[in-house]
Design an enzyme around this catalytic site. Structure first.
Site, mmCIF file in Angstrom:
data_model
loop_
_atom_site.group_PDB
_atom_site.id
_atom_site.type_symbol
_atom_site.label_atom_id
_atom_site.label_comp_id
_atom_site.label_asym_id
_atom_site.label_seq_id
_atom_site.Cartn_x
_atom_site.Cartn_y
_atom_site.Cartn_z
ATOM 1 N N LYS A 67 0.809 -1.218 0.000
ATOM 2 C CA LYS A 67 0.000 0.000 0.000
ATOM 3 C C LYS A 67 0.846 1.274 0.000
ATOM 4 O O LYS A 67 0.465 2.282 -0.593
ATOM 5 C CB LYS A 67 -0.949 -0.001 1.196
ATOM 6 C CG LYS A 67 -1.980 -1.125 1.170
ATOM 7 C CD LYS A 67 -2.897 -1.008 -0.043
ATOM 8 C CE LYS A 67 -3.990 -2.066 -0.037
ATOM 9 N NZ LYS A 67 -3.532 -3.412 -0.298
ATOM 10 N N ARG B 118 -7.072 -7.354 -9.753
ATOM 11 C CA ARG B 118 -7.841 -8.593 -9.963
ATOM 12 C C ARG B 118 -9.255 -8.192 -10.369
ATOM 13 O O ARG B 118 -9.620 -7.028 -10.358
ATOM 14 C CB ARG B 118 -7.906 -9.403 -8.667
ATOM 15 C CG ARG B 118 -8.426 -8.582 -7.498
ATOM 16 C CD ARG B 118 -8.647 -9.398 -6.242
ATOM 17 N NE ARG B 118 -8.836 -8.578 -5.057
ATOM 18 C CZ ARG B 118 -9.951 -7.953 -4.730
ATOM 19 N NH1 ARG B 118 -11.012 -8.021 -5.522
ATOM 20 N NH2 ARG B 118 -10.036 -7.237 -3.624
ATOM 21 N N GLU C 242 -2.443 7.378 7.821
ATOM 22 C CA GLU C 242 -2.746 8.533 6.976
ATOM 23 C C GLU C 242 -3.930 9.300 7.554
ATOM 24 O O GLU C 242 -4.652 8.807 8.422
ATOM 25 C CB GLU C 242 -3.027 8.106 5.537
ATOM 26 C CG GLU C 242 -4.221 7.223 5.362
ATOM 27 C CD GLU C 242 -4.337 6.691 3.941
ATOM 28 O OE1 GLU C 242 -3.334 6.687 3.202
ATOM 29 O OE2 GLU C 242 -5.450 6.259 3.568
#
Length: 483
Positions: free
Chosen positions: A117, A293, A201
Protein backbone atom coordinates in the site's frame (compact mmCIF):
# COMPACT_ATOMS: atom_id res chain seq x y z
CA UNK A 1 0.18 -15.46 -29.24
CA UNK A 2 -1.55 -18.86 -29.20
CA UNK A 3 -5.12 -19.09 -27.98
CA UNK A 4 -5.78 -20.49 -24.51
CA UNK A 5 -7.33 -23.96 -24.71
CA UNK A 6 -7.76 -25.01 -21.09
CA UNK A 7 -7.99 -22.94 -17.89
CA UNK A 8 -7.58 -24.12 -14.30
CA UNK A 9 -9.67 -22.04 -11.91
CA UNK A 10 -7.78 -21.52 -8.66
CA UNK A 11 -10.87 -20.58 -6.67
CA UNK A 12 -14.27 -21.75 -5.46
CA UNK A 13 -17.90 -20.72 -5.19
CA UNK A 14 -19.72 -18.24 -7.40
CA UNK A 15 -16.58 -16.72 -8.94
CA UNK A 16 -15.39 -20.18 -10.03
CA UNK A 17 -18.76 -20.76 -11.67
CA UNK A 18 -18.62 -17.31 -13.28
CA UNK A 19 -15.21 -18.11 -14.85
CA UNK A 20 -16.43 -21.52 -16.07
CA UNK A 21 -19.31 -19.82 -17.88
CA UNK A 22 -16.97 -17.29 -19.50
CA UNK A 23 -14.67 -20.09 -20.65
CA UNK A 24 -17.53 -22.09 -22.18
CA UNK A 25 -18.57 -19.11 -24.29
CA UNK A 26 -14.97 -18.78 -25.51
CA UNK A 27 -14.77 -22.52 -26.31
CA UNK A 28 -12.14 -22.98 -23.60
CA UNK A 29 -12.10 -26.11 -21.42
CA UNK A 30 -12.29 -25.52 -17.65
CA UNK A 31 -10.69 -27.35 -14.75
CA UNK A 32 -11.96 -26.97 -11.18
CA UNK A 33 -10.17 -27.74 -7.93
CA UNK A 34 -11.98 -28.40 -4.67
CA UNK A 35 -11.35 -29.01 -0.99
CA UNK A 36 -12.85 -31.83 1.07
CA UNK A 37 -15.82 -29.68 2.14
CA UNK A 38 -16.49 -28.49 -1.42
CA UNK A 39 -17.16 -31.91 -2.95
CA UNK A 40 -20.78 -30.92 -3.61
CA UNK A 41 -19.90 -27.52 -5.08
CA UNK A 42 -21.88 -26.80 -8.23
CA UNK A 43 -18.77 -25.37 -9.93
CA UNK A 44 -17.14 -28.77 -9.46
CA UNK A 45 -19.97 -30.36 -11.42
CA UNK A 46 -20.08 -27.69 -14.12
CA UNK A 47 -16.35 -27.71 -14.95
CA UNK A 48 -15.09 -29.99 -17.71
CA UNK A 49 -12.63 -31.60 -15.27
CA UNK A 50 -12.19 -31.45 -11.51
CA UNK A 51 -9.42 -32.39 -9.07
CA UNK A 52 -9.53 -32.64 -5.25
CA UNK A 53 -6.92 -31.10 -2.97
CA UNK A 54 -6.97 -32.99 0.31
CA UNK A 55 -5.94 -31.70 3.74
CA UNK A 56 -6.59 -28.27 5.21
CA UNK A 57 -9.67 -26.89 3.46
CA UNK A 58 -8.39 -23.31 3.32
CA UNK A 59 -4.85 -24.19 2.28
CA UNK A 60 -6.36 -26.21 -0.58
CA UNK A 61 -6.91 -22.90 -2.41
CA UNK A 62 -3.59 -21.39 -1.28
CA UNK A 63 -1.14 -24.21 -1.99
CA UNK A 64 0.10 -22.92 -5.32
CA UNK A 65 2.72 -25.66 -5.77
CA UNK A 66 -0.08 -28.23 -5.68
CA UNK A 67 -2.34 -26.10 -7.87
CA UNK A 68 0.36 -25.65 -10.52
CA UNK A 69 1.10 -29.39 -10.36
CA UNK A 70 -2.58 -30.13 -11.10
CA UNK A 71 -2.60 -27.56 -13.92
CA UNK A 72 0.37 -29.29 -15.56
CA UNK A 73 -1.14 -32.74 -15.02
CA UNK A 74 -4.38 -31.58 -16.66
CA UNK A 75 -2.46 -29.93 -19.54
CA UNK A 76 -3.81 -26.48 -18.72
CA UNK A 77 -2.14 -23.60 -20.50
CA UNK A 78 -3.59 -20.92 -18.16
CA UNK A 79 -4.79 -20.31 -14.60
CA UNK A 80 -7.48 -17.82 -13.55
CA UNK A 81 -7.23 -16.90 -9.85
CA UNK A 82 -10.64 -15.20 -9.46
CA UNK A 83 -10.66 -12.94 -6.38
CA UNK A 84 -9.32 -13.57 -2.89
CA UNK A 85 -7.00 -16.51 -2.18
CA UNK A 86 -4.07 -16.29 -4.67
CA UNK A 87 -5.46 -13.57 -6.92
CA UNK A 88 -3.06 -10.90 -5.64
CA UNK A 89 -0.08 -13.13 -4.90
CA UNK A 90 2.89 -12.04 -7.03
CA UNK A 91 4.83 -15.22 -6.17
CA UNK A 92 2.00 -17.32 -7.55
CA UNK A 93 1.88 -15.28 -10.77
CA UNK A 94 5.65 -15.73 -11.19
CA UNK A 95 5.43 -19.45 -10.46
CA UNK A 96 2.82 -19.79 -13.21
CA UNK A 97 5.12 -18.03 -15.68
CA UNK A 98 8.12 -20.12 -14.62
CA UNK A 99 6.13 -23.27 -15.32
CA UNK A 100 5.00 -22.12 -18.75
CA UNK A 101 1.44 -21.39 -17.62
CA UNK A 102 -0.33 -18.13 -18.46
CA UNK A 103 -1.48 -16.23 -15.38
CA UNK A 104 -4.78 -14.55 -16.26
CA UNK A 105 -4.15 -11.24 -14.58
CA UNK A 106 -1.57 -8.46 -14.44
CA UNK A 107 2.20 -8.77 -14.43
CA UNK A 108 3.76 -9.98 -11.14
CA UNK A 109 5.55 -6.66 -10.67
CA UNK A 110 2.25 -4.78 -10.69
CA UNK A 111 0.65 -7.23 -8.27
CA UNK A 112 3.65 -6.70 -6.01
CA UNK A 113 3.59 -2.91 -6.35
CA UNK A 114 -0.09 -2.50 -5.57
CA UNK A 115 -0.03 -5.18 -2.88
CA UNK A 116 2.30 -2.85 -0.98
CA UNK A 117 0.00 0.00 0.00
CA UNK A 118 2.84 2.42 0.70
CA UNK A 119 4.84 1.68 -2.42
CA UNK A 120 1.71 2.04 -4.55
CA UNK A 121 0.89 5.34 -2.88
CA UNK A 122 4.36 6.66 -3.69
CA UNK A 123 4.15 5.37 -7.29
CA UNK A 124 0.74 6.92 -7.87
CA UNK A 125 1.85 10.22 -6.38
CA UNK A 126 4.78 10.28 -8.83
CA UNK A 127 2.43 9.98 -11.81
CA UNK A 128 0.22 12.81 -10.59
CA UNK A 129 -2.48 11.03 -8.62
CA UNK A 130 -3.69 12.88 -5.48
CA UNK A 131 -3.11 10.90 -2.26
CA UNK A 132 -3.86 11.38 1.42
CA UNK A 133 -1.26 12.87 3.74
CA UNK A 134 0.48 10.10 5.63
CA UNK A 135 3.46 7.78 5.92
CA UNK A 136 5.42 6.48 2.93
CA UNK A 137 7.37 3.85 4.88
CA UNK A 138 6.16 0.91 7.01
CA UNK A 139 5.68 1.52 10.71
CA UNK A 140 6.84 -1.34 12.92
CA UNK A 141 6.64 0.08 16.43
CA UNK A 142 3.97 1.88 18.36
CA UNK A 143 6.16 4.79 19.51
CA UNK A 144 6.91 5.88 15.94
CA UNK A 145 3.27 5.43 15.03
CA UNK A 146 2.05 7.61 17.89
CA UNK A 147 4.49 10.38 16.98
CA UNK A 148 3.48 10.36 13.30
CA UNK A 149 -0.23 10.29 14.15
CA UNK A 150 0.18 13.36 16.33
CA UNK A 151 2.06 15.19 13.55
CA UNK A 152 -0.65 14.40 10.97
CA UNK A 153 -3.44 15.31 13.37
CA UNK A 154 -6.47 13.30 14.42
CA UNK A 155 -8.60 11.69 13.12
CA UNK A 156 -6.22 9.27 11.42
CA UNK A 157 -6.57 5.78 9.98
CA UNK A 158 -4.21 2.86 10.53
CA UNK A 159 -4.01 0.39 7.61
CA UNK A 160 -2.27 -2.92 7.08
CA UNK A 161 0.64 -2.24 4.73
CA UNK A 162 0.38 -5.63 3.01
CA UNK A 163 -3.33 -6.35 3.05
CA UNK A 164 -6.73 -5.15 1.95
CA UNK A 165 -10.44 -5.81 2.14
CA UNK A 166 -10.78 -3.76 5.32
CA UNK A 167 -8.63 -6.14 7.39
CA UNK A 168 -6.03 -4.58 9.67
CA UNK A 169 -7.72 -1.20 9.44
CA UNK A 170 -8.70 1.01 12.37
CA UNK A 171 -9.93 4.61 12.66
CA UNK A 172 -8.51 6.63 15.54
CA UNK A 173 -10.40 9.80 16.36
CA UNK A 174 -8.52 10.80 19.52
CA UNK A 175 -4.94 10.39 20.72
CA UNK A 176 -6.01 8.50 23.86
CA UNK A 177 -7.34 5.64 21.69
CA UNK A 178 -4.21 5.26 19.56
CA UNK A 179 -2.47 2.48 21.52
CA UNK A 180 -5.53 0.22 21.61
CA UNK A 181 -6.34 0.74 17.92
CA UNK A 182 -2.72 0.29 16.81
CA UNK A 183 -2.42 -3.03 18.63
CA UNK A 184 -5.77 -4.18 17.27
CA UNK A 185 -4.81 -3.28 13.67
CA UNK A 186 -1.37 -4.91 13.81
CA UNK A 187 -2.72 -8.08 15.43
CA UNK A 188 -5.39 -8.44 12.77
CA UNK A 189 -2.87 -7.71 10.02
CA UNK A 190 -0.59 -10.46 11.32
CA UNK A 191 -3.51 -12.89 11.52
CA UNK A 192 -4.72 -12.35 7.95
CA UNK A 193 -1.57 -11.37 6.06
CA UNK A 194 1.29 -12.79 8.09
CA UNK A 195 2.87 -9.32 8.53
CA UNK A 196 2.14 -6.61 11.06
CA UNK A 197 3.53 -3.52 9.32
CA UNK A 198 1.04 -0.67 8.98
CA UNK A 199 0.90 2.81 7.62
CA UNK A 200 -0.94 5.85 8.93
CA UNK A 201 -2.75 8.53 6.98
CA UNK A 202 -5.23 11.33 7.50
CA UNK A 203 -8.78 10.07 7.86
CA UNK A 204 -11.43 11.64 5.64
CA UNK A 205 -14.75 12.00 7.47
CA UNK A 206 -17.83 10.61 5.70
CA UNK A 207 -16.46 10.34 2.15
CA UNK A 208 -17.91 8.45 -0.78
CA UNK A 209 -15.96 5.38 -1.87
CA UNK A 210 -15.70 5.54 -5.67
CA UNK A 211 -13.76 3.06 -7.78
CA UNK A 212 -12.86 3.14 -11.45
CA UNK A 213 -12.83 -0.08 -13.48
CA UNK A 214 -9.90 -0.03 -15.88
CA UNK A 215 -8.95 -2.45 -18.63
CA UNK A 216 -5.60 -2.45 -20.44
CA UNK A 217 -3.95 -4.66 -23.03
CA UNK A 218 -0.28 -5.46 -23.69
CA UNK A 219 0.01 -2.73 -26.32
CA UNK A 220 -0.50 0.37 -24.21
CA UNK A 221 -4.25 0.72 -24.74
CA UNK A 222 -5.93 1.71 -21.47
CA UNK A 223 -9.68 2.31 -21.14
CA UNK A 224 -12.15 2.76 -18.31
CA UNK A 225 -15.52 1.09 -17.90
CA UNK A 226 -16.98 3.77 -15.68
CA UNK A 227 -17.22 4.03 -11.91
CA UNK A 228 -18.84 2.11 -9.08
CA UNK A 229 -20.08 3.62 -5.83
CA UNK A 230 -19.11 1.31 -2.96
CA UNK A 231 -19.95 3.68 -0.12
CA UNK A 232 -22.43 1.38 1.60
CA UNK A 233 -20.14 -0.78 3.67
CA UNK A 234 -19.73 -2.22 7.14
CA UNK A 235 -16.35 -2.29 8.90
CA UNK A 236 -14.75 -1.32 5.57
CA UNK A 237 -16.37 -4.36 3.92
CA UNK A 238 -18.56 -3.54 0.92
CA UNK A 239 -22.24 -4.46 1.23
CA UNK A 240 -23.85 -2.83 -1.83
CA UNK A 241 -22.21 -1.59 -5.04
CA UNK A 242 -23.72 0.70 -7.65
CA UNK A 243 -22.83 1.71 -11.21
CA UNK A 244 -22.79 4.54 -11.96
CA UNK A 245 -22.77 6.58 -8.74
CA UNK A 246 -26.20 8.25 -8.49
CA UNK A 247 -25.00 11.57 -7.08
CA UNK A 248 -21.44 12.03 -8.36
CA UNK A 249 -20.66 15.44 -9.86
CA UNK A 250 -20.06 14.95 -13.60
CA UNK A 251 -16.88 17.05 -13.55
CA UNK A 252 -15.51 14.93 -10.69
CA UNK A 253 -16.51 11.78 -12.58
CA UNK A 254 -14.52 12.83 -15.65
CA UNK A 255 -11.52 13.74 -13.51
CA UNK A 256 -11.58 10.31 -11.85
CA UNK A 257 -11.63 8.67 -15.29
CA UNK A 258 -8.73 10.81 -16.46
CA UNK A 259 -6.60 10.19 -13.36
CA UNK A 260 -7.16 6.43 -13.31
CA UNK A 261 -6.49 5.75 -17.01
CA UNK A 262 -3.51 8.10 -17.18
CA UNK A 263 -1.87 6.48 -14.14
CA UNK A 264 -2.35 2.96 -15.49
CA UNK A 265 -0.94 4.01 -18.88
CA UNK A 266 2.13 5.59 -17.29
CA UNK A 267 2.76 2.52 -15.13
CA UNK A 268 2.32 0.13 -18.07
CA UNK A 269 -0.49 -1.82 -16.43
CA UNK A 270 -2.04 -4.84 -18.20
CA UNK A 271 -5.30 -6.75 -17.59
CA UNK A 272 -8.34 -5.51 -15.69
CA UNK A 273 -8.01 -3.66 -12.40
CA UNK A 274 -9.79 -1.25 -10.11
CA UNK A 275 -8.44 2.09 -8.93
CA UNK A 276 -10.15 3.08 -5.69
CA UNK A 277 -10.66 6.61 -4.39
CA UNK A 278 -12.26 8.55 -1.59
CA UNK A 279 -14.26 11.63 -2.63
CA UNK A 280 -14.95 14.09 0.20
CA UNK A 281 -17.88 16.49 0.66
CA UNK A 282 -16.07 19.12 -1.43
CA UNK A 283 -15.37 16.67 -4.28
CA UNK A 284 -11.67 16.41 -3.44
CA UNK A 285 -10.23 13.14 -4.74
CA UNK A 286 -7.81 10.88 -2.85
CA UNK A 287 -6.33 7.59 -4.11
CA UNK A 288 -6.56 4.77 -1.56
CA UNK A 289 -5.62 1.53 -3.34
CA UNK A 290 -5.49 -0.42 -6.57
CA UNK A 291 -6.93 -3.94 -6.83
CA UNK A 292 -5.08 -6.03 -9.41
CA UNK A 293 -7.84 -8.59 -9.96
CA UNK A 294 -11.46 -8.94 -10.92
CA UNK A 295 -13.70 -7.43 -8.23
CA UNK A 296 -16.65 -9.06 -6.50
CA UNK A 297 -18.75 -6.19 -7.83
CA UNK A 298 -17.73 -6.50 -11.49
CA UNK A 299 -21.29 -7.53 -12.59
CA UNK A 300 -22.72 -4.02 -12.18
CA UNK A 301 -20.14 -2.69 -14.64
CA UNK A 302 -20.87 -5.52 -17.06
CA UNK A 303 -24.57 -4.73 -16.77
CA UNK A 304 -24.33 -1.05 -17.74
CA UNK A 305 -21.65 -1.49 -20.43
CA UNK A 306 -22.32 -4.91 -21.96
CA UNK A 307 -18.61 -5.75 -21.60
CA UNK A 308 -17.84 -9.24 -20.28
CA UNK A 309 -14.94 -8.43 -17.94
CA UNK A 310 -13.90 -12.06 -17.34
CA UNK A 311 -13.75 -12.81 -21.04
CA UNK A 312 -11.74 -9.66 -21.70
CA UNK A 313 -9.27 -10.75 -18.97
CA UNK A 314 -8.76 -14.04 -20.74
CA UNK A 315 -8.33 -12.43 -24.16
CA UNK A 316 -5.82 -9.90 -22.86
CA UNK A 317 -3.85 -12.76 -21.26
CA UNK A 318 -3.81 -14.44 -24.68
CA UNK A 319 -2.20 -11.32 -26.14
CA UNK A 320 -5.23 -9.87 -27.91
CA UNK A 321 -5.71 -6.15 -28.35
CA UNK A 322 -8.75 -4.47 -26.84
CA UNK A 323 -11.66 -4.89 -29.21
CA UNK A 324 -13.16 -1.44 -28.71
CA UNK A 325 -12.28 2.23 -28.30
CA UNK A 326 -13.23 4.37 -25.31
CA UNK A 327 -15.87 6.26 -27.29
CA UNK A 328 -17.48 2.96 -28.34
CA UNK A 329 -18.31 2.02 -24.74
CA UNK A 330 -21.88 3.05 -24.03
CA UNK A 331 -23.07 3.49 -20.44
CA UNK A 332 -26.75 2.68 -20.08
CA UNK A 333 -28.92 2.89 -16.99
CA UNK A 334 -28.15 1.99 -13.38
CA UNK A 335 -27.17 -1.31 -11.79
CA UNK A 336 -27.10 -2.27 -8.11
CA UNK A 337 -25.40 -5.32 -6.59
CA UNK A 338 -26.42 -6.72 -3.21
CA UNK A 339 -23.95 -9.09 -1.57
CA UNK A 340 -25.94 -11.98 -0.11
CA UNK A 341 -24.13 -13.21 2.99
CA UNK A 342 -24.76 -16.10 5.33
CA UNK A 343 -24.74 -13.95 8.45
CA UNK A 344 -27.11 -12.61 11.08
CA UNK A 345 -27.45 -8.79 11.03
CA UNK A 346 -29.33 -8.96 14.35
CA UNK A 347 -26.36 -10.60 16.08
CA UNK A 348 -23.59 -8.25 15.01
CA UNK A 349 -23.42 -9.95 11.58
CA UNK A 350 -22.27 -13.25 13.04
CA UNK A 351 -21.44 -15.67 10.18
CA UNK A 352 -23.92 -18.53 9.87
CA UNK A 353 -23.78 -21.99 8.33
CA UNK A 354 -26.30 -24.69 7.55
CA UNK A 355 -28.15 -26.47 4.77
CA UNK A 356 -30.27 -24.64 2.21
CA UNK A 357 -33.68 -26.16 2.96
CA UNK A 358 -35.76 -23.94 0.68
CA UNK A 359 -34.44 -21.66 -2.04
CA UNK A 360 -36.59 -19.28 -4.10
CA UNK A 361 -34.83 -16.77 -6.35
CA UNK A 362 -36.12 -13.61 -8.01
CA UNK A 363 -36.25 -13.23 -11.78
CA UNK A 364 -37.70 -11.15 -14.58
CA UNK A 365 -36.16 -8.43 -16.76
CA UNK A 366 -33.11 -6.73 -15.31
CA UNK A 367 -32.45 -9.32 -12.58
CA UNK A 368 -29.27 -11.41 -12.39
CA UNK A 369 -28.20 -13.90 -9.71
CA UNK A 370 -24.54 -14.91 -9.34
CA UNK A 371 -24.34 -17.75 -6.83
CA UNK A 372 -23.26 -21.34 -6.36
CA UNK A 373 -25.85 -22.41 -3.77
CA UNK A 374 -28.90 -24.61 -4.40
CA UNK A 375 -31.56 -26.47 -2.41
CA UNK A 376 -29.76 -29.06 -0.32
CA UNK A 377 -26.38 -27.29 -0.45
CA UNK A 378 -24.55 -27.12 2.88
CA UNK A 379 -22.76 -23.82 3.46
CA UNK A 380 -19.32 -24.56 4.97
CA UNK A 381 -17.99 -22.56 7.91
CA UNK A 382 -14.45 -22.34 6.53
CA UNK A 383 -14.74 -19.50 4.01
CA UNK A 384 -16.06 -15.99 3.51
CA UNK A 385 -19.74 -15.60 4.38
CA UNK A 386 -20.79 -14.35 0.92
CA UNK A 387 -22.96 -16.98 -0.78
CA UNK A 388 -24.17 -15.00 -3.77
CA UNK A 389 -24.95 -11.68 -5.40
CA UNK A 390 -28.21 -10.15 -6.57
CA UNK A 391 -27.73 -7.69 -9.43
CA UNK A 392 -30.55 -5.52 -10.78
CA UNK A 393 -30.70 -3.05 -13.67
CA UNK A 394 -33.04 -0.32 -14.88
CA UNK A 395 -32.79 2.69 -17.16
CA UNK A 396 -33.22 5.09 -14.20
CA UNK A 397 -31.99 5.16 -10.62
CA UNK A 398 -35.55 5.21 -9.34
CA UNK A 399 -36.39 2.21 -11.50
CA UNK A 400 -33.33 0.30 -10.26
CA UNK A 401 -34.33 0.86 -6.63
CA UNK A 402 -37.90 -0.27 -7.30
CA UNK A 403 -36.67 -3.36 -9.13
CA UNK A 404 -34.30 -4.12 -6.25
CA UNK A 405 -37.17 -3.88 -3.75
CA UNK A 406 -39.28 -6.26 -5.84
CA UNK A 407 -36.42 -8.73 -6.36
CA UNK A 408 -35.43 -8.77 -2.69
CA UNK A 409 -39.05 -9.41 -1.70
CA UNK A 410 -38.99 -12.49 -3.96
CA UNK A 411 -35.68 -13.78 -2.59
CA UNK A 412 -36.00 -16.50 0.05
CA UNK A 413 -33.34 -18.74 1.59
CA UNK A 414 -34.34 -21.05 4.44
CA UNK A 415 -31.90 -22.93 6.63
CA UNK A 416 -29.77 -20.20 8.21
CA UNK A 417 -29.84 -16.42 8.68
CA UNK A 418 -28.83 -14.15 5.78
CA UNK A 419 -28.51 -10.40 5.32
CA UNK A 420 -31.46 -10.24 2.89
CA UNK A 421 -33.65 -8.56 5.57
CA UNK A 422 -31.02 -5.79 5.86
CA UNK A 423 -31.05 -5.20 2.10
CA UNK A 424 -34.85 -4.97 2.18
CA UNK A 425 -34.61 -2.23 4.80
CA UNK A 426 -31.97 -0.31 2.86
CA UNK A 427 -33.98 -0.12 -0.37
CA UNK A 428 -36.95 1.30 1.56
CA UNK A 429 -34.83 4.03 3.15
CA UNK A 430 -35.40 7.56 1.79
CA UNK A 431 -31.72 8.51 1.82
CA UNK A 432 -30.87 5.44 -0.25
CA UNK A 433 -33.73 6.12 -2.65
CA UNK A 434 -32.43 9.68 -3.04
CA UNK A 435 -28.87 8.46 -3.62
CA UNK A 436 -27.56 10.44 -0.65
CA UNK A 437 -25.16 8.18 1.20
CA UNK A 438 -21.50 7.91 2.14
CA UNK A 439 -19.29 5.45 4.01
CA UNK A 440 -20.98 6.25 7.33
CA UNK A 441 -24.43 5.34 5.99
CA UNK A 442 -24.80 1.93 7.63
CA UNK A 443 -23.30 3.04 10.94
CA UNK A 444 -25.96 5.72 11.18
CA UNK A 445 -28.87 3.69 9.85
CA UNK A 446 -28.54 0.30 11.54
CA UNK A 447 -30.39 1.41 14.66
CA UNK A 448 -33.34 2.64 12.59
CA UNK A 449 -33.83 -0.56 10.59
CA UNK A 450 -36.40 -3.18 11.61
CA UNK A 451 -34.78 -6.52 10.88
CA UNK A 452 -37.19 -9.45 10.89
CA UNK A 453 -39.76 -8.23 13.39
CA UNK A 454 -42.10 -10.94 14.67
CA UNK A 455 -44.83 -9.67 12.33
CA UNK A 456 -42.49 -9.71 9.31
CA UNK A 457 -41.31 -13.24 10.11
CA UNK A 458 -44.90 -14.48 10.38
CA UNK A 459 -45.89 -12.92 7.06
CA UNK A 460 -42.78 -14.32 5.36
CA UNK A 461 -43.40 -17.82 6.68
CA UNK A 462 -47.07 -17.72 5.61
CA UNK A 463 -46.15 -16.51 2.12
CA UNK A 464 -43.54 -19.23 1.61
CA UNK A 465 -45.81 -21.91 3.07
CA UNK A 466 -48.52 -21.01 0.56
CA UNK A 467 -46.06 -21.09 -2.34
CA UNK A 468 -44.64 -24.46 -1.30
CA UNK A 469 -48.14 -25.88 -0.77
CA UNK A 470 -49.12 -24.76 -4.27
CA UNK A 471 -46.02 -26.38 -5.79
CA UNK A 472 -46.62 -29.63 -3.90
CA UNK A 473 -50.24 -29.73 -5.10
CA UNK A 474 -49.17 -29.31 -8.70
CA UNK A 475 -46.54 -32.03 -8.41
CA UNK A 476 -48.84 -34.43 -6.56
CA UNK A 477 -51.74 -34.13 -8.98
CA UNK A 478 -49.61 -33.68 -12.10
CA UNK A 479 -51.59 -30.52 -12.80
CA UNK A 480 -50.94 -28.69 -16.04
CA UNK A 481 -51.23 -24.97 -15.47
CA UNK A 482 -52.81 -23.12 -18.39
CA UNK A 483 -50.60 -20.47 -19.96
Amino acid sequence: MAKIKKVLIANRGEIALRIIRACKELDIASVAIFSEVDVEGIWVRKADECYPIMGDVVQAYLNFDKIISIAKKASCDAIHPGYGFLSENADFARACEENGIIFIGPKPEHIELFGDKMASKVAMKKVGVPVLEGTDEPITNIEDGAKIAKEIGFPIIIKAAFGGGGRGMRIVKEQKDFKEMYESATNESMKYFGRDEVFIEKYVENPRHIEIQVIADKYGNVLHLGERDCSIQRRHQKVIEIAPSPRLNNQTRKELYRIATKAMFKLGYESVGTVEFLVDANDNIYFIEMNTRVQVEHPVTETITGVDIIQRMIEIAEGDKLQFLQEEIQFRGYSIEFRINAENPQKNFMPSTGTVNKYLTPGGPGVRIDTSIYTGYKVPANYDSMIGKLIVWSLTWEGAVKKAKRALDEFYIEGFPTNIPLHREIVKDEDFKNGTFNTSYLDKKMQTFTLNSEENIKLEEEKIANIMKFIETINKNNVKVKQ
